[in-house]
Write an enzyme that holds these catalytic residues in place. Sequence first.
Site, PDB file in Angstrom:
ATOM      1  N   THR A 279       0.823  -1.306  -0.100  1.00  0.00           N
ATOM      2  CA  THR A 279      -0.015   0.013  -0.018  1.00  0.00           C
ATOM      3  C   THR A 279       0.838   1.296   0.100  1.00  0.00           C
ATOM      4  O   THR A 279       2.178   1.150   0.099  1.00  0.00           O
ATOM      5  CB  THR A 279      -0.950   0.004   1.190  1.00  0.00           C
ATOM      6  OG1 THR A 279      -0.152   0.258   2.316  1.00  0.00           O
ATOM      7  CG2 THR A 279      -1.584  -1.167   1.486  1.00  0.00           C
ATOM      8  N   ASP A 280       0.491   2.403  -0.248  1.00  0.00           N
ATOM      9  CA  ASP A 280       0.815   3.750  -0.044  1.00  0.00           C
ATOM     10  C   ASP A 280       0.762   3.866   1.753  1.00  0.00           C
ATOM     11  O   ASP A 280       0.113   3.316   2.199  1.00  0.00           O
ATOM     12  CB  ASP A 280       0.225   4.720  -0.921  1.00  0.00           C
ATOM     13  CG  ASP A 280       1.219   6.029  -1.161  1.00  0.00           C
ATOM     14  OD1 ASP A 280       2.134   5.951  -0.260  1.00  0.00           O
ATOM     15  OD2 ASP A 280       0.972   6.641  -1.894  1.00  0.00           O
ATOM     16  N   TYR A 281       1.308   4.927   1.913  1.00  0.00           N
ATOM     17  CA  TYR A 281       1.498   5.196   3.243  1.00  0.00           C
ATOM     18  C   TYR A 281      -0.026   5.264   4.030  1.00  0.00           C
ATOM     19  O   TYR A 281      -0.682   6.225   3.617  1.00  0.00           O
ATOM     20  CB  TYR A 281       2.278   6.684   3.474  1.00  0.00           C
ATOM     21  CG  TYR A 281       2.697   6.796   4.953  1.00  0.00           C
ATOM     22  CD1 TYR A 281       4.262   6.757   5.104  1.00  0.00           C
ATOM     23  CD2 TYR A 281       2.071   7.350   5.891  1.00  0.00           C
ATOM     24  CE1 TYR A 281       4.464   7.205   6.542  1.00  0.00           C
ATOM     25  CE2 TYR A 281       2.426   7.606   7.467  1.00  0.00           C
ATOM     26  CZ  TYR A 281       3.813   7.547   7.476  1.00  0.00           C
ATOM     27  OH  TYR A 281       4.221   7.795   8.804  1.00  0.00           O
ATOM     28  N   THR A 282      -0.146   4.358   4.680  1.00  0.00           N
ATOM     29  CA  THR A 282      -1.526   4.290   5.616  1.00  0.00           C
ATOM     30  C   THR A 282      -2.714   4.099   4.745  1.00  0.00           C
ATOM     31  O   THR A 282      -3.898   4.713   5.211  1.00  0.00           O
ATOM     32  CB  THR A 282      -1.589   5.160   6.676  1.00  0.00           C
ATOM     33  OG1 THR A 282      -1.813   6.728   5.911  1.00  0.00           O
ATOM     34  CG2 THR A 282      -0.524   5.602   7.714  1.00  0.00           C
TER      35      THR A 282
END
Length: 530
Positions: A54-57
Amino acid sequence: MNINLPPYKAAIDAGAGSVMTSFNEIDGIPATANKWLLTDLLRKQWGFKGFVVTDYTAINEMMAHGLGNLQTVSALALKAGVDMDMVGEGFVTTLQQSLKERKVTLNDINDACRRVLEAKYKLGLFEDPYRYCNTASAAKEVLSADKRQAARELGARSCVLLKNDRQTLPLKKSGIIALIGPLANNKSNMLGTWAVSGDAQLSVPVLDGMKQVAGSSVNILYAKGANISDDTSFAKKVNVFGERIDIDTRTPEQLLTEAITTAAKADVVVAVVGEASEMSGEAASRSDIGIPESQRKLLTALAQTGKPLVVVVMSGRPLTLTTENEQATSLLEVWFQGHEAGNAIADVLFGNYNPSGKLTMSFPRNVGQIPIYYNYKNTGRPQPEGPTQKFHSNYLDVPNDPLFPFGYGLSYTTFKYEGLTLSTNKINGSQTIDVAFKLTNTGAYAGEEIVQLYLRDREASVTRPVKELKDFQKIKLQPGESKTIHFTINREKLSFFNSRLQWIAEPGTFDLMIGASSADIRLKNTVELL
């Protein structure tokens, strides 16, 4: 399928080992929970064997999209095809409970773990978990002489010459040059956005680069001239990773007076203006993509001096430069070039390197034209050549075309395109067409030209763009030198996804266009697919 996905498909075909999910939604489903995207398309259709992160969070952020609590969205992400949860810890904290509640299966978890472990194995981390953590190597390699030289060369190659009236550029290595602007002697913004670990103070500013490249025969006078912006609240937002907008203790009027006085002493003025590095990029949207007012006032004052005005623009995206284009004698877009920015820009300004960059995005005349791009589709009433007509697709206040089109970029030399020939003008089955023409450097400087091949499908089962870039080559020629350039047209270049998402090539006639930009077509012909 025809516009957004091809670059990603090319990356997968080239062997990309991991894919990151985006924050946005596709057809109402966030990419991080989109099984069609991550499994059906990426793995089943494209054959991707690597792991998805995933991207950050991004998993956590699906709660704000309205898809459920952290346990729910974490299960959705895993089932969709996500293997690694970046930072959010939704997998770590909720999957055990989801497994008990049968919202995910052990196979789902095993598949994700296997893909992550396979990547680590391929990278050699089973043999040495610290393989890429060699501090001695980092100290030797980071900013080493060869890396800085490469950065300098790549920076020069990335410059795009947008205007050059009266051959003001390249600058002579003699006389007096006034170097003016808030980015002219600035180290803090040379690295661009998302370089938070880089030491900006090791950058070469334009002033130092020009002095080094010009030598002792040139007297370079410097004045700041203006702040990047005079707006303190705006500066506070921009300065999130350190001071990027430095508001001088002197008043804007004092800065401007110094600039005009400095310009009056010079043979030519070089103004370095544009964005601070954090004025573009992620989480840096602007409703007005013009140069800030403080710098616009500076350029207006410098233009009124009557001196030749070379405007060097630093930015992380296209800007609206209509007024600046009118004021400048020469206009050079240099983007953000990194630690060697000053040397690279000076190499171009003084002709040590002949600019060869071309725009990969159209520059609008104003924000009202956005979105603007070369491969648009016609409406039912496109504006014809000639005067504006009522009830056709046009603006009342500006032309339809951009200020600077896709593929555009000037050189200190000139190039002639001639003698277009086709080995055949028909494709039958797996047959290909060899397209050839002669390119000649007709100017006084050695230079590189990026020749561009565009195609247009005249008639199809779905609407098609007015032109599409299908191939390009960068050719270096000495003054007076000629070279025969070849392109190949095959069935693949004539194919597209139809309304049933089938990759097909429909029989018909195609316009073939070769030129120096999407708007500067030099040679034309047609080909037919049988």
